[in-house]
Design a protein around this motif. Structure first.
Motif, PDB file in Angstrom:
ATOM      1  N   ILE A  73       0.857  -1.186   0.000  1.00  0.00           N
ATOM      2  CA  ILE A  73       0.000   0.000   0.000  1.00  0.00           C
ATOM      3  C   ILE A  73       0.890   1.232   0.000  1.00  0.00           C
ATOM      4  CG2 ILE A  73      -1.724   1.308   1.317  1.00  0.00           C
ATOM      5  CD1 ILE A  73      -2.670  -1.421   2.474  1.00  0.00           C
ATOM      6  N   ASP A  74       0.786   2.044  -1.048  1.00  0.00           N
ATOM      7  CA  ASP A  74       1.531   3.306  -1.093  1.00  0.00           C
ATOM      8  C   ASP A  74       0.590   4.388  -0.574  1.00  0.00           C
ATOM      9  OD1 ASP A  74       3.294   5.336  -1.490  1.00  0.00           O
ATOM     10  OD2 ASP A  74       3.696   4.900  -3.609  1.00  0.00           O
ATOM     11  N   LEU A 135       2.503  -0.934  -9.453  1.00  0.00           N
ATOM     12  CA  LEU A 135       1.789  -2.220  -9.446  1.00  0.00           C
ATOM     13  C   LEU A 135       2.744  -3.380  -9.731  1.00  0.00           C
ATOM     14  CD1 LEU A 135      -1.625  -1.485 -11.206  1.00  0.00           C
ATOM     15  CD2 LEU A 135      -0.838  -0.905  -8.915  1.00  0.00           C
ATOM     16  N   ALA A 136       3.731  -3.129 -10.591  1.00  0.00           N
ATOM     17  CA  ALA A 136       4.686  -4.184 -10.954  1.00  0.00           C
ATOM     18  C   ALA A 136       5.471  -4.671  -9.737  1.00  0.00           C
ATOM     19  CB  ALA A 136       5.647  -3.686 -12.033  1.00  0.00           C
ATOM     20  N   GLU A 137       5.468  -3.895  -8.675  1.00  0.00           N
ATOM     21  CA  GLU A 137       6.148  -4.298  -7.441  1.00  0.00           C
ATOM     22  C   GLU A 137       5.171  -4.737  -6.355  1.00  0.00           C
ATOM     23  OE1 GLU A 137      10.266  -1.680  -7.644  1.00  0.00           O
ATOM     24  OE2 GLU A 137       8.735  -1.153  -6.165  1.00  0.00           O
ATOM     25  N   GLY A 138       3.984  -5.141  -6.748  1.00  0.00           N
ATOM     26  CA  GLY A 138       3.092  -5.745  -5.758  1.00  0.00           C
ATOM     27  C   GLY A 138       2.183  -4.780  -5.026  1.00  0.00           C
ATOM     28  N   VAL A 139       2.093  -3.531  -5.497  1.00  0.00           N
ATOM     29  CA  VAL A 139       1.209  -2.562  -4.847  1.00  0.00           C
ATOM     30  C   VAL A 139      -0.236  -2.845  -5.263  1.00  0.00           C
ATOM     31  CG1 VAL A 139       0.562  -0.116  -4.780  1.00  0.00           C
ATOM     32  CG2 VAL A 139       2.969  -0.780  -4.585  1.00  0.00           C
ATOM     33  N   THR A 140      -1.137  -2.860  -4.288  1.00  0.00           N
ATOM     34  CA  THR A 140      -2.555  -3.103  -4.598  1.00  0.00           C
ATOM     35  C   THR A 140      -3.458  -1.941  -4.193  1.00  0.00           C
ATOM     36  OG1 THR A 140      -2.689  -4.361  -2.534  1.00  0.00           O
ATOM     37  CG2 THR A 140      -2.470  -5.637  -4.574  1.00  0.00           C
ATOM     38  N   THR A 141      -2.937  -0.990  -3.419  1.00  0.00           N
ATOM     39  CA  THR A 141      -3.698   0.214  -3.075  1.00  0.00           C
ATOM     40  C   THR A 141      -2.767   1.420  -3.125  1.00  0.00           C
ATOM     41  OG1 THR A 141      -5.193  -0.998  -1.594  1.00  0.00           O
ATOM     42  CG2 THR A 141      -5.089   1.386  -1.299  1.00  0.00           C
ATOM     43  N   PRO A 170      -6.459  -2.919 -12.013  1.00  0.00           N
ATOM     44  CA  PRO A 170      -6.959  -3.585 -10.802  1.00  0.00           C
ATOM     45  C   PRO A 170      -6.192  -3.097  -9.568  1.00  0.00           C
ATOM     46  CG  PRO A 170      -5.591  -5.090 -12.059  1.00  0.00           C
ATOM     47  CD  PRO A 170      -5.590  -3.804 -12.812  1.00  0.00           C
ATOM     48  N   VAL A 171      -6.593  -1.963  -9.038  1.00  0.00           N
ATOM     49  CA  VAL A 171      -5.912  -1.363  -7.892  1.00  0.00           C
ATOM     50  C   VAL A 171      -6.930  -0.546  -7.117  1.00  0.00           C
ATOM     51  CG1 VAL A 171      -5.212   0.705  -9.211  1.00  0.00           C
ATOM     52  CG2 VAL A 171      -3.890   0.029  -7.193  1.00  0.00           C
ATOM     53  N   GLY A 172      -6.762  -0.479  -5.820  1.00  0.00           N
ATOM     54  CA  GLY A 172      -7.596   0.390  -5.000  1.00  0.00           C
ATOM     55  C   GLY A 172      -6.999   1.795  -5.001  1.00  0.00           C
ATOM     56  N   ILE A 173      -7.823   2.786  -5.254  1.00  0.00           N
ATOM     57  CA  ILE A 173      -7.357   4.175  -5.249  1.00  0.00           C
ATOM     58  C   ILE A 173      -8.075   4.919  -4.129  1.00  0.00           C
ATOM     59  CG2 ILE A 173      -7.287   6.368  -6.522  1.00  0.00           C
ATOM     60  CD1 ILE A 173      -5.457   4.370  -7.818  1.00  0.00           C
ATOM     61  N   ARG A 174      -7.321   5.564  -3.270  1.00  0.00           N
ATOM     62  CA  ARG A 174      -7.889   6.438  -2.233  1.00  0.00           C
ATOM     63  C   ARG A 174      -7.532   7.867  -2.608  1.00  0.00           C
ATOM     64  NH1 ARG A 174     -11.625   3.959   0.507  1.00  0.00           N
ATOM     65  NH2 ARG A 174     -11.325   5.410   2.231  1.00  0.00           N
ATOM     66  N   ALA A 352       6.032  -3.642   7.732  1.00  0.00           N
ATOM     67  CA  ALA A 352       4.739  -3.256   8.323  1.00  0.00           C
ATOM     68  C   ALA A 352       4.325  -1.875   7.809  1.00  0.00           C
ATOM     69  CB  ALA A 352       4.832  -3.251   9.849  1.00  0.00           C
ATOM     70  N   GLY A 353       5.325  -1.044   7.509  1.00  0.00           N
ATOM     71  CA  GLY A 353       5.057   0.329   7.083  1.00  0.00           C
ATOM     72  C   GLY A 353       4.456   0.452   5.697  1.00  0.00           C
ATOM     73  N   VAL A 354       4.587  -0.579   4.877  1.00  0.00           N
ATOM     74  CA  VAL A 354       3.971  -0.536   3.544  1.00  0.00           C
ATOM     75  C   VAL A 354       2.795  -1.514   3.451  1.00  0.00           C
ATOM     76  CG1 VAL A 354       6.097   0.237   2.417  1.00  0.00           C
ATOM     77  CG2 VAL A 354       5.590  -2.216   2.539  1.00  0.00           C
ATOM     78  N   THR A 355       2.397  -2.065   4.612  1.00  0.00           N
ATOM     79  CA  THR A 355       1.245  -2.981   4.629  1.00  0.00           C
ATOM     80  C   THR A 355       0.274  -2.528   5.725  1.00  0.00           C
ATOM     81  OG1 THR A 355       2.550  -4.523   5.993  1.00  0.00           O
ATOM     82  CG2 THR A 355       2.499  -4.943   3.620  1.00  0.00           C
ATOM     83  N   ARG A 356       0.423  -3.111   6.917  1.00  0.00           N
ATOM     84  CA  ARG A 356      -0.546  -2.836   7.976  1.00  0.00           C
ATOM     85  C   ARG A 356      -0.604  -1.351   8.352  1.00  0.00           C
ATOM     86  NH1 ARG A 356       1.316  -5.966  12.667  1.00  0.00           N
ATOM     87  NH2 ARG A 356       2.628  -4.142  13.021  1.00  0.00           N
ATOM     88  N   GLU A 357       0.564  -0.729   8.545  1.00  0.00           N
ATOM     89  CA  GLU A 357       0.546   0.663   9.008  1.00  0.00           C
ATOM     90  C   GLU A 357       0.129   1.625   7.897  1.00  0.00           C
ATOM     91  OE1 GLU A 357       0.458   0.795  12.096  1.00  0.00           O
ATOM     92  OE2 GLU A 357       1.133  -1.286  12.302  1.00  0.00           O
TER      93      GLU A 357
END
Ligand code: DI6
Ligand code: FE
Length: 408
Positions: A73-74, A135-141, A170-174, A352-357
């Motif tokens: 998640i970026d 996205l090529a590096e596994g980002v989904t949001t 196919p990505v979540g955009i906030r 954790a900083g690029v996922t849960r947090e």
């Protein structure tokens, strides 16, 4: 076939970095399995505990010992812009500072002219290569801020373009409304009047159009004062919108404490934050979003007070801050490496900083950011022996496959 209509999938023989809050560190599960059904995680845990029902009608995949993490998640980008600022980069290489370039009419304002001249289609087209790199590096949001329009049509165009990214990929955009990013040239230096327009006209209009997930501002000498930011935040609160803040990047104006006072989801940058700011953030549960790409690119020398954040228990996230002026960075993997090398985050903190947090910093932790049953099946599968490799390597992408199984 929509992603959610895909047949159920079961990954066996995998290792999981679940980031489940009940497990220590990255929440590792060796000898793991993960089941996806209807676009959601149906099971994530030890393969020995995989319920038989998860296998019914499912395609079974041998993960060959690969690691699965939540989709990355970026949580802080200015991804939608037009043109580039390579010339400004050359000026800075010749000795000009970021503030000098900004005061000389370059900087953010030059991106404003380019964005206003571009069509919405143009913006989508120019942004897609940057999005695709993430996205090529596994980002989904991806969080995307406005802030290069600085008038209602421009800000609307940027936010609409951002939303469209989530329709064509196919990505979540906030989306985050950052009208209080800089003073537009036509404002004639009148920051108070422009802030009144941001808070009184732009924010209500864009919120009513459903284009705003959060509201951000740039609290800085070259941007807006804490009092001006507070006027924007008051209006955001009246619309029930969460806030975030570019705080204490170039100087300490008390931005972290200001963000905390408004229960901000995050305060971002924070190089100049002091103990009082860190304590306030801890009390309000505001995430510290660290942006090592900008620190590196503008050759900042003041380190964000990571030890203070740890001491007070402030959650730490890491993002690219992808923008044309201070962080033209489209690699969240490299951002992690920089956070470790420059800011001395641990590997576990980076991951954790690029996922849960990062999910926490966007207010989407109930849906994303960990591998737990019930959450959206946003996953990244990595060909690595240990998760530390995702942080340790520079410019190498070990992604095996990215899965974004359901829409927001
Ligand atoms: N802080 C930053 O680092 C970016 N915006 C902000 O508020 C810079 C944006 C730019 O220079 O275009
Ligand atoms: Fe930023």
């Amino acid at each position: 076939m929509s992603e959610a209509e895909r047949p159920p999938q079961v990954w066996r023989n995998v290792r999981l970095a679940t980031f489940a809050p009940t497990l220590p560190g990255i929440g590792a599960v060796e000898k793991g399995a993960l089941a996806i059904r209807d676009g959601r995680i149906a099971f994530a845990g030890a393969e020995a505990d995989l319920p038989g029902a998860a296998l019914a009608g499912a395609e079974t995949i041998d993960g060959e010992g690969r690691w699965i993490t939540p989709g990355l998640i970026d949580c802080h980008t200015h991804l939608v812009w037009a043109g580039d600022r390579a010339h400004e980069f050359e000026l800075r290489l010749a000795g000009a500072s970021y503030e000098e370039v900004a005061r000389a009419g370059g900087g953010i304002v030059s991106s404003v002219a380019a964005l206003r001249a571009a069509s919405e289609d143009d913006l989508v087209r120019q942004t897609l290569p940057r999005l695709d790199a993430l996205l090529a590096e596994g980002v989904t949001t991806v969080e995307v801020k406005s802030g290069y329009g600085l008038d209602l049509p421009g800000e609307r165009k940027a936010l609409r373009a951002a939303r469209r990214l989530g329709e064509v990929r196919p990505v979540g955009i906030r989306t985050t409304f950052l009208g209080a990013h800089a003073l537009p040239p036509e404002a004639g230096g009148d920051k108070d009047r422009y802030i009144a327009e941001v808070a009184g006209t732009m924010l209500p209009a864009l919120a009513a159009e459903g284009l705003v997930d959060a509201v951000d501002a740039f609290c800085e000498g070259i941007a807006f004062s804490p009092e001006q930011v507070a006027r924007v935040f008051d209006r955001a609160a009246a619309h029930g919108l969460p806030v975030k803040l570019h705080a204490d990047q170039l100087s300490n104006l008390g931005g972290a404490a200001l963000a905390a006072r408004y229960q901000a989801l995050s305060a971002d940058h924070l190089e100049h934050t002091d103990a009082a700011g860190a304590a306030a953030m801890a009390a309000s549960g505001t995430v510290a979003v660290l942006l090592p790409g900008a620190y590196y690119f503008i050759r900042e020398t003041k380190l964000p007070p990571v030890d203070l954040f740890r001491r007070y228990g402030v959650p730490l996230a890491v993002a690219t801050d992808c923008n044309p002026g201070t962080s033209p960075l489209t690699s969240l993997l490299l951002a992690m490496n920089m956070a470790a090398t420059l800011f001395r985050l641990t590997v576990d903190e980076c991951l954790a900083g690029v996922t849960r947090e990062a999910a926490r910093a966007l207010g989407i932790l109930a849906e994303a950011g960990t591998l737990e049953a019930g959450k959206r099946a946003d996953l990244a599968v990595w060909s690595v022996e240990r998760p530390a490799e995702l942080v340790y390597r520079m410019g190498f992408n070990p992604l095996h496959v990215r899965i974004r199984a359901a829409r927001d």
